[in-house]
Design an enzyme around this catalytic site. Structure first.
Site, PDB file in Angstrom:
ATOM      1  N   CYS A   2       0.827  -1.187   0.000  1.00  0.00           N
ATOM      2  CA  CYS A   2       0.000   0.000   0.000  1.00  0.00           C
ATOM      3  C   CYS A   2       0.877   1.260   0.000  1.00  0.00           C
ATOM      4  O   CYS A   2       1.770   1.398   0.826  1.00  0.00           O
ATOM      5  CB  CYS A   2      -0.963   0.076   1.182  1.00  0.00           C
ATOM      6  SG  CYS A   2      -2.182  -1.235   1.197  1.00  0.00           S
ATOM      7  N   ARG A  30       4.065  -0.229  -4.751  1.00  0.00           N
ATOM      8  CA  ARG A  30       3.782  -0.827  -3.443  1.00  0.00           C
ATOM      9  C   ARG A  30       2.473  -1.610  -3.442  1.00  0.00           C
ATOM     10  O   ARG A  30       2.176  -2.310  -2.476  1.00  0.00           O
ATOM     11  CB  ARG A  30       3.717   0.274  -2.372  1.00  0.00           C
ATOM     12  CG  ARG A  30       4.993   1.061  -2.255  1.00  0.00           C
ATOM     13  CD  ARG A  30       4.866   2.113  -1.183  1.00  0.00           C
ATOM     14  NE  ARG A  30       4.889   1.519   0.134  1.00  0.00           N
ATOM     15  CZ  ARG A  30       5.963   1.393   0.881  1.00  0.00           C
ATOM     16  NH1 ARG A  30       7.114   1.830   0.440  1.00  0.00           N
ATOM     17  NH2 ARG A  30       5.889   0.848   2.066  1.00  0.00           N
ATOM     18  N   TRP A  78      -2.719  -2.741  -1.823  1.00  0.00           N
ATOM     19  CA  TRP A  78      -2.467  -4.162  -1.978  1.00  0.00           C
ATOM     20  C   TRP A  78      -3.439  -4.822  -1.005  1.00  0.00           C
ATOM     21  O   TRP A  78      -3.314  -4.685   0.206  1.00  0.00           O
ATOM     22  CB  TRP A  78      -1.012  -4.497  -1.623  1.00  0.00           C
ATOM     23  CG  TRP A  78      -0.649  -5.894  -1.976  1.00  0.00           C
ATOM     24  CD1 TRP A  78      -0.231  -6.357  -3.187  1.00  0.00           C
ATOM     25  CD2 TRP A  78      -0.653  -7.028  -1.093  1.00  0.00           C
ATOM     26  NE1 TRP A  78       0.009  -7.707  -3.118  1.00  0.00           N
ATOM     27  CE2 TRP A  78      -0.238  -8.147  -1.859  1.00  0.00           C
ATOM     28  CE3 TRP A  78      -0.972  -7.216   0.250  1.00  0.00           C
ATOM     29  CZ2 TRP A  78      -0.134  -9.424  -1.316  1.00  0.00           C
ATOM     30  CZ3 TRP A  78      -0.874  -8.481   0.780  1.00  0.00           C
ATOM     31  CH2 TRP A  78      -0.450  -9.565   0.008  1.00  0.00           C
ATOM     32  N   ASN A 105      -2.363   1.595   5.676  1.00  0.00           N
ATOM     33  CA  ASN A 105      -1.508   0.492   5.237  1.00  0.00           C
ATOM     34  C   ASN A 105      -1.313  -0.399   6.451  1.00  0.00           C
ATOM     35  O   ASN A 105      -1.064   0.096   7.542  1.00  0.00           O
ATOM     36  CB  ASN A 105      -0.159   1.059   4.771  1.00  0.00           C
ATOM     37  CG  ASN A 105       0.840  -0.035   4.444  1.00  0.00           C
ATOM     38  OD1 ASN A 105       0.466  -1.170   4.134  1.00  0.00           O
ATOM     39  ND2 ASN A 105       2.117   0.305   4.511  1.00  0.00           N
ATOM     40  N   GLY A 106      -1.426  -1.725   6.277  1.00  0.00           N
ATOM     41  CA  GLY A 106      -1.226  -2.628   7.402  1.00  0.00           C
ATOM     42  C   GLY A 106      -2.485  -3.419   7.703  1.00  0.00           C
ATOM     43  O   GLY A 106      -3.400  -3.481   6.881  1.00  0.00           O
ATOM     44  N   GLU A 486      17.347 -17.838  -7.393  1.00  0.00           N
ATOM     45  CA  GLU A 486      16.958 -16.464  -7.753  1.00  0.00           C
ATOM     46  C   GLU A 486      16.494 -16.407  -9.205  1.00  0.00           C
ATOM     47  O   GLU A 486      15.517 -15.722  -9.526  1.00  0.00           O
ATOM     48  CB  GLU A 486      18.144 -15.516  -7.498  1.00  0.00           C
ATOM     49  CG  GLU A 486      17.992 -14.092  -8.004  1.00  0.00           C
ATOM     50  CD  GLU A 486      16.852 -13.309  -7.345  1.00  0.00           C
ATOM     51  OE1 GLU A 486      16.182 -13.824  -6.437  1.00  0.00           O
ATOM     52  OE2 GLU A 486      16.622 -12.167  -7.786  1.00  0.00           O
ATOM     53  N   LYS A 490      12.779 -15.103 -10.255  1.00  0.00           N
ATOM     54  CA  LYS A 490      12.542 -14.010 -11.217  1.00  0.00           C
ATOM     55  C   LYS A 490      11.549 -14.466 -12.291  1.00  0.00           C
ATOM     56  O   LYS A 490      10.659 -13.731 -12.681  1.00  0.00           O
ATOM     57  CB  LYS A 490      13.845 -13.553 -11.893  1.00  0.00           C
ATOM     58  CG  LYS A 490      14.802 -12.803 -11.034  1.00  0.00           C
ATOM     59  CD  LYS A 490      14.418 -11.367 -10.737  1.00  0.00           C
ATOM     60  CE  LYS A 490      13.659 -11.210  -9.456  1.00  0.00           C
ATOM     61  NZ  LYS A 490      14.345 -11.043  -8.220  1.00  0.00           N
ATOM     62  N   GLU A 493       7.894 -14.812 -10.870  1.00  0.00           N
ATOM     63  CA  GLU A 493       7.165 -13.581 -10.570  1.00  0.00           C
ATOM     64  C   GLU A 493       6.942 -12.720 -11.809  1.00  0.00           C
ATOM     65  O   GLU A 493       5.936 -12.026 -11.899  1.00  0.00           O
ATOM     66  CB  GLU A 493       7.813 -12.791  -9.423  1.00  0.00           C
ATOM     67  CG  GLU A 493       9.249 -12.471  -9.575  1.00  0.00           C
ATOM     68  CD  GLU A 493       9.833 -11.760  -8.363  1.00  0.00           C
ATOM     69  OE1 GLU A 493       9.095 -11.297  -7.494  1.00  0.00           O
ATOM     70  OE2 GLU A 493      11.069 -11.664  -8.297  1.00  0.00           O
ATOM     71  N   HIS A 509      18.427 -37.083  -6.451  1.00  0.00           N
ATOM     72  CA  HIS A 509      17.620 -37.519  -5.310  1.00  0.00           C
ATOM     73  C   HIS A 509      16.138 -37.230  -5.533  1.00  0.00           C
ATOM     74  O   HIS A 509      15.383 -37.123  -4.573  1.00  0.00           O
ATOM     75  CB  HIS A 509      18.135 -36.856  -4.029  1.00  0.00           C
ATOM     76  CG  HIS A 509      19.577 -37.153  -3.775  1.00  0.00           C
ATOM     77  ND1 HIS A 509      20.006 -38.352  -3.266  1.00  0.00           N
ATOM     78  CD2 HIS A 509      20.692 -36.433  -4.031  1.00  0.00           C
ATOM     79  CE1 HIS A 509      21.332 -38.349  -3.186  1.00  0.00           C
ATOM     80  NE2 HIS A 509      21.765 -37.189  -3.649  1.00  0.00           N
ATOM     81  N   LYS A 612       5.806  -4.319  -3.755  1.00  0.00           N
ATOM     82  CA  LYS A 612       7.237  -4.148  -3.551  1.00  0.00           C
ATOM     83  C   LYS A 612       7.654  -4.371  -2.115  1.00  0.00           C
ATOM     84  O   LYS A 612       8.656  -4.987  -1.835  1.00  0.00           O
ATOM     85  CB  LYS A 612       7.627  -2.741  -3.985  1.00  0.00           C
ATOM     86  CG  LYS A 612       9.104  -2.444  -3.890  1.00  0.00           C
ATOM     87  CD  LYS A 612       9.858  -3.149  -4.975  1.00  0.00           C
ATOM     88  CE  LYS A 612      11.349  -2.955  -4.880  1.00  0.00           C
ATOM     89  NZ  LYS A 612      12.050  -4.067  -5.550  1.00  0.00           N
TER      90      LYS A 612
HETATM   91  C1  F6R Z   1      11.706 -10.689  -5.463  1.00  0.00           C
HETATM   92  C2  F6R Z   1      11.586  -9.703  -4.416  1.00  0.00           C
HETATM   93  C3  F6R Z   1      11.198 -10.165  -3.067  1.00  0.00           C
HETATM   94  C4  F6R Z   1      11.944  -9.356  -1.981  1.00  0.00           C
HETATM   95  C5  F6R Z   1      11.405  -9.717  -0.592  1.00  0.00           C
HETATM   96  C6  F6R Z   1      12.142  -8.988   0.502  1.00  0.00           C
HETATM   97  O1  F6R Z   1      12.059 -10.117  -6.684  1.00  0.00           O
HETATM   98  O2  F6R Z   1      11.766  -8.538  -4.637  1.00  0.00           O
HETATM   99  O3  F6R Z   1      11.394 -11.530  -2.901  1.00  0.00           O
HETATM  100  O4  F6R Z   1      13.305  -9.638  -2.081  1.00  0.00           O
HETATM  101  O5  F6R Z   1      10.049  -9.400  -0.533  1.00  0.00           O
HETATM  102  O6  F6R Z   1      12.026  -7.606   0.341  1.00  0.00           O
HETATM  103  P1  F6R Z   1      12.989  -6.614   1.106  1.00  0.00           P
HETATM  104  O7  F6R Z   1      14.363  -6.808   0.548  1.00  0.00           O
HETATM  105  O8  F6R Z   1      12.442  -5.252   0.845  1.00  0.00           O
HETATM  106  O9  F6R Z   1      12.927  -6.993   2.563  1.00  0.00           O
END
Ligand code: F6R
Length: 617
Positions: A2, A30, A78, A105-106, A486, A490, A493, A509, A612
């Site tokens: 949010c 966000r 969000w 937010n929250g 990773e 990527k 998502e 395994h 985010k």
């Molecule tokens: C993936 C991504 C998330 C963040 C995770 C932690 O691309 O961005 O997996 O890495 O939500 O976020 P931060 O680093 O802000 O604590």
């Protein structure tokens, strides 16, 4: 999660709507389930809100324009409580006179019981949200002083929240409150701002105020006043935002993610900047933990989520190698509830781009309560996690706007290397002497990333050809294992494709059963001089899967000829020493996910269901 914006300025300008919409555009990363604004408009507050992205709200505003106003709030959502509908979009109104609006937010954890109370008293609700409960409580508590009303309401709330409220009877005021959720103040000239982060107001001012937990801030055109939830006066901590508005714009790229991938040489270089003396020794005065305390550490636990946790996994290999201190990596949300074994000799390192991830924040608090020393590796000044930690090592990646993390990942790994090498230097031992050589090599990495980014043409083509692919696997060993994870994250998502990362040794395994003819598999190959013969072992793994029909997409160092007979595609990365390789090998995987997402016509910067900064548990 949010995005929240608040603004008060001069009534002559009446620019609240423009400022709030501009802030929302910068904060849309966000959350983008809905957007809404509320402006003080004479003796009432006018709202417009709409499910979907900010563009939908703009369309509503064209059809139903608002009167110019100097006071307003805005929200990009969000969804948590209640689906992403128009009715559940913020702002929410309180009372029946149309004078009060609230954004949030929250999560208000006790909203059910509060709502029950209000329903019993005959209050009608227009949404399913927890936020509307706050709006109704505020309307009932308001007796001519919005700050006091907020104070009495927050005393009844459980959970984590940032709240902003406006009231038509207090036309030049926006009141904000925060508990375990982000809120910063922007200080202008005759105008003031509130935002979930500084991006909300960076187009107007770089002068900002950090708030502590459990504080209420009241902004007027003349200034900002802060009080604690208990009513005692307080003061925010002033800071200057070091980046400008251009840093939060696309700068000629089609997407923020592409721009951020190309900023990675700077993210690594800037994170190293100013951290060595003339003799090449690391100097980390900013850590504010005594050398003796650092020497006494007998265990390190890294807590983080998602991509940041993969940075932590890379760090584990490196820090253990350089310091011989045992390092454990825990997902923050698991750490909190698993009775972790920590003592005053444990260093708990949290890694977070946003500095607001609720799970990571709670893990840090838990670690502190258990007596551990806490260091935050963080990209966002003024955020909560560094404030709740004993010390902070900032990454200098600049603002990361795309929801999928790229440059922050590289900066996090770099900062962890710096921390590991610093500990090695401090504690002596076999690696202390080599630390300077590793650092020297680290300084060459930005140039190598630059070179690598210039050679991604084939990766882009492969991504385009694979737009219809339904599943992609990723294999790696040692520091290549988190890189494989990773790469898979990527792709999930950004392109909504089934993707999994495995430790290559684990393949036999079980996961090898997934291999069928044509299955694409990326393999992150360690450099030929990686200890323990790991390079040869990964080359064998490539042969094993190819024998079963896999299409092998091999990421290998320049000059590594051993992989050639077994690779359907080879993506070359510049040679570097084994521990530093993730800073290079992950780049083609980021570029691949970006272009596959683009080929599928998806929204690269705002993938579905994500946000985010994950500020709810
Ligand atoms: C993936 C991504 C998330 C963040 C995770 C932690 O691309 O961005 O997996 O890495 O939500 O976020 P931060 O680093 O802000 O604590």
């Amino acid at each position: 999660m949010c995005g929240i914006v608040g603004y008060v300025g001069s009534s002559a300008d009446g620019k609240a709507l423009d400022v709030v919409l501009e802030g929302l555009a910068r904060l849309e990363y966000r959350g983008y389930d809905s957007a809404g604004v509320a402006l003080v408009d004479g003796d009432h507050v006018s709202t417009r809100k709409k499910a979907g992205k900010l563009a939908n709200l703009r369309a509503v505003l064209e059809e139903q324009p608002l009167e110019a106003s100097s006071t307003g709030i805005g929200h990009t959502r969000w969804a948590t409580h209640g689906g992403p509908t128009d009715a559940n979009a913020h702002p929410h109104r309180g009372g029946t006179d149309g004078k009060l609006a609230v954004i949030h937010n929250g999560i208000i954890e006790n909203f059910h019981s509060l709502k029950g109370e209000l329903l019993d008293e005959g209050v009608a609700f227009a949404s399913e949200t927890d936020t509307e409960v706050v709006a109704q409580l505020l309307a009932r508590a308001y007796d001519g002083d919005l700050t006091e009303a907020m104070r009495s309401v927050v005393a009844r709330l459980e959970g984590a929240f940032t709240l902003l409220a406006v009231h038509a009877d207090a036309p030049d005021v926006v009141v904000g409150a925060r508990r375990n959720s982000p809120l910063v103040v922007g200080l202008g000239d005759g105008e003031n701002f509130l935002g979930s982060d500084v991006a909300a107001f960076i187009g107007y001012t770089r002068n900002a105020l950090e708030l502590e937990q459990d504080q209420i801030v009241t902004i007027t055109p003349a200034g900002a006043t802060v009080v604690n939830f208990d009513g005692t006066p307080a003061q925010g901590k002033a800071f200057e935002v070091t980046w400008d508005a251009a840093a939060a714009e696309k700068g000629g790229y089609d997407t923020f993610m592409e721009k951020e991938i190309h900023e990675q040489p700077h993210a690594v270089g800037d994170t190293l900047l100013g951290r060595t003396d003339e003799d090449g020794h690391l100097v980390l005065d900013e850590l504010r933990i005594s050398e003796q305390q650092l020497k006494d550490i007998d265990r390190i636990t890294i807590v983080a989520c998602g991509t940041a946790a993969y940075a932590g996994m890379v760090a584990k290999y490196a820090i253990e190698h350089w310091t011989r201190i045992p390092v454990e990596v825990a997902l923050a949300h698991e750490f909190r509830y698993c009775e972790p074994i920590v003592s005053e000799r444990t260093l708990v390192v949290s890694i977070s781009q946003s500095g607001e991830t609720m799970d990571t924040l709670m893990a840090v608090k838990h670690a502190r309560d258990l007596g551990a020393l806490t260091v935050s590796v963080c990209n966002t000044h003024g955020s909560t996690i560094p404030r709740e930690s004993d010390a902070v090592l900032y990454t200098h990646a600049g603002p990361e706007i795309a929801v999928a993390s790229t440059k922050a990942f590289l900066a996090q790994i770099t900062a962890c290397y710096v921390l590991g090498l610093y500990l090695a230097q401090l504690r002596g031992g076999s690696y202390a002497d080599d630390a300077a050589a590793v650092l020297k090599e680290l300084h060459q990495v930005p140039g190598k990333i630059e070179q690598l980014l210039g050679s991604m043409g084939r990766v882009r083509e492969i991504a385009r050809f694979m737009a219809d692919t339904r599943s992609v696997l990723f294999l790696g060993r040692h520091v290549g294992y988190p890189v494989a994870m990773e790469g898979a994250l990527k792709l999930k998502e950004l392109a909504y494709i089934h993707a999994e990362g495995f430790a290559a040794g684990e393949l036999k395994h079980g996961p090898i059963a997934l291999i069928e003819p044509g299955q694409p598999v990326f393999i992150v190959v360690p450099g030929p001089d990686t200890p323990h013969g790991l390079h040869g072992k990964v080359v064998s793994n490539i042969q094993e899967i190819r024998a079963r029909g896999a299409r092998t997409l091999v990421i290998a160092q320049e000059g590594d000829t051993a992989v050639e007979p077994f690779a359907d595609e080879i993506i070359r990365v510049p040679a570097t020493s084994p521990m530093l390789a993730p800073l290079l090998t992950v780049v083609p995987l980021q570029v691949f996910a970006l272009h596959l997402s683009t080929a599928k016509g998806l929204d690269v910067d705002q993938p579905r269901n994500l946000a985010k900064s994950v500020t709810v548990e």
